[in-house]
Design a protein around this motif. Structure first.
Motif, PDB file in Angstrom:
ATOM      1  N   GLU B  17       6.934  -5.808   4.114  1.00  0.00           N
ATOM      2  CA  GLU B  17       8.330  -5.371   4.091  1.00  0.00           C
ATOM      3  C   GLU B  17       8.393  -3.844   3.973  1.00  0.00           C
ATOM      4  O   GLU B  17       7.373  -3.162   3.812  1.00  0.00           O
ATOM      5  N   THR B  18       9.606  -3.344   4.039  1.00  0.00           N
ATOM      6  CA  THR B  18       9.847  -1.895   3.941  1.00  0.00           C
ATOM      7  C   THR B  18      10.492  -1.577   2.600  1.00  0.00           C
ATOM      8  O   THR B  18      11.333  -2.344   2.109  1.00  0.00           O
ATOM      9  N   VAL B  19      10.093  -0.471   2.014  1.00  0.00           N
ATOM     10  CA  VAL B  19      10.655  -0.061   0.727  1.00  0.00           C
ATOM     11  C   VAL B  19      10.950   1.438   0.775  1.00  0.00           C
ATOM     12  O   VAL B  19      10.245   2.199   1.462  1.00  0.00           O
ATOM     13  N   THR B  20      11.985   1.843   0.077  1.00  0.00           N
ATOM     14  CA  THR B  20      12.358   3.263   0.014  1.00  0.00           C
ATOM     15  C   THR B  20      12.395   3.714  -1.433  1.00  0.00           C
ATOM     16  O   THR B  20      13.074   3.101  -2.267  1.00  0.00           O
ATOM     17  N   LEU B  21      11.664   4.780  -1.713  1.00  0.00           N
ATOM     18  CA  LEU B  21      11.637   5.382  -3.045  1.00  0.00           C
ATOM     19  C   LEU B  21      12.508   6.635  -3.019  1.00  0.00           C
ATOM     20  O   LEU B  21      12.388   7.457  -2.110  1.00  0.00           O
ATOM     21  N   ASN B  62       2.052   8.051   9.788  1.00  0.00           N
ATOM     22  CA  ASN B  62       1.774   6.629  10.006  1.00  0.00           C
ATOM     23  C   ASN B  62       2.910   5.774   9.433  1.00  0.00           C
ATOM     24  O   ASN B  62       4.037   5.879   9.889  1.00  0.00           O
ATOM     25  N   ARG B  63       2.642   4.964   8.432  1.00  0.00           N
ATOM     26  CA  ARG B  63       3.662   4.067   7.887  1.00  0.00           C
ATOM     27  C   ARG B  63       4.603   4.756   6.909  1.00  0.00           C
ATOM     28  O   ARG B  63       5.553   4.126   6.418  1.00  0.00           O
ATOM     29  N   PHE B  64       4.325   6.005   6.603  1.00  0.00           N
ATOM     30  CA  PHE B  64       5.116   6.725   5.610  1.00  0.00           C
ATOM     31  C   PHE B  64       6.025   7.737   6.316  1.00  0.00           C
ATOM     32  O   PHE B  64       5.578   8.477   7.183  1.00  0.00           O
ATOM     33  N   SER B  65       7.275   7.749   5.920  1.00  0.00           N
ATOM     34  CA  SER B  65       8.203   8.725   6.466  1.00  0.00           C
ATOM     35  C   SER B  65       9.166   9.143   5.371  1.00  0.00           C
ATOM     36  O   SER B  65       9.318   8.449   4.365  1.00  0.00           O
ATOM     37  N   VAL B  66       9.788  10.293   5.567  1.00  0.00           N
ATOM     38  CA  VAL B  66      10.750  10.763   4.583  1.00  0.00           C
ATOM     39  C   VAL B  66      12.112  10.892   5.235  1.00  0.00           C
ATOM     40  O   VAL B  66      12.240  11.055   6.438  1.00  0.00           O
ATOM     41  N   LYS B  78      10.018   6.454   2.668  1.00  0.00           N
ATOM     42  CA  LYS B  78      10.075   5.099   3.203  1.00  0.00           C
ATOM     43  C   LYS B  78       8.667   4.646   3.558  1.00  0.00           C
ATOM     44  O   LYS B  78       7.929   5.356   4.262  1.00  0.00           O
ATOM     45  N   ILE B  79       8.299   3.479   3.035  1.00  0.00           N
ATOM     46  CA  ILE B  79       7.003   2.884   3.354  1.00  0.00           C
ATOM     47  C   ILE B  79       7.279   1.639   4.190  1.00  0.00           C
ATOM     48  O   ILE B  79       7.937   0.690   3.725  1.00  0.00           O
TER      49      ILE B  79
END
Lengths: 119, 114
Positions: B17-21, B62-66, B78-79
């Motif tokens: 799943e996707t998660v946002t910190l 890659n899978r990490f974005s801001v 966002k992961i």
């Protein structure tokens, strides 16, 4: 691989017995930092070296000292550890660049840390 | 004085799943850098992603974005496609251009569930 190495990974000392933690780096970075990190907290900067220039944070206790004999190595000395000094100690490095009067610091690279236990 | 706030002490997400910190900061400076660091249990802190304030484009790795919202002073991570190895403490950090010092947030503990 270029890296930041800390020894030992785990250190146990007795209350009041001096202890030295070491950090070495193969990145040839000119800035080195020492942080204290207590459980589940953010790292707290103790001091840093810009080349050989030592910079102490205002709230770093006198009990903590540091040495940087050359670019690659940096030591953290705790003269009389107390129970409150038990923590993870992180070493980090970064490279400072300058162009004319413009100076900028690049991101920090961290070592794996030394976990200090005080009995 | 600059401050960095991470309002989520703990989060969990299902694998894949996707998660946002979230991370917000306060500064009067115009030139600065923002970072997300990952600290897995008993392992070293590593840089996940960095963002220069002067760049409007959001950084991706890659899978990490801001999601960098400069006016709102917000810098969320966002992961995507979360993996078990993403389980870690995540710290948001701020650094004013030309200085050496990081201002860290208090961290978000992320747990990825199988």
């Amino acid at each position: 691989d270029a890296m930041v190495i800390q020894n030992p990974r785990y250190q146990v000392t007795q209350f009041g017995k001096p202890v030295t933690l070491s950090c070495s780096q193969t990145l040839n970075h000119n800035v080195m930092y020492w942080y204290q990190q207590k459980s589940s907290q953010a790292p707290k900067l103790l001091f840093h070296y810009y080349d050989k220039d030592f910079n102490n944070e205002a709230d770093t206790p006198d009990n903590f000292q540091s040495r940087r004999p050359n670019t690659s190595f940096c030591f953290l000395d705790i003269r009389s550890p107390g129970l409150g000094d038990a923590a993870m100690y992180l070493c980090a490095t970064s490279r400072e660049n300058s162009s004319g009067r413009v100076v900028w610091y690049n991101e920090q690279f961290f070592g794996p840390g030394t976990r200090l236990t005080v009995l | 004085a600059q401050t960095v706030t991470q309002s989520q002490p703990e989060m969990s997400v299902q694998e894949a799943e996707t998660v946002t910190l979230s991370c917000t900061y306060d500064t009067s400076e115009s030139n600065y850098y923002l970072f997300w660091y990952k600290q897995p249990p008993s392992r070293q802190m590593i840089l996940v992603i960095r963002q220069e304030a002067y760049k409007q484009q959001n950084a991706t790795e890659n899978r990490f974005s801001v999601n960098f919202q400069k006016a709102a002073k917000s810098f969320s991570l966002k992961i995507s496609d979360s993996q078990l190895g993403d389980t870690a403490m995540y710290f948001c950090a701020f650094m004013t251009s030309g200085t050496y010092k990081y201002i860290f947030g208090t961290g978000t503990r992320l747990k990825v569930l199988a």
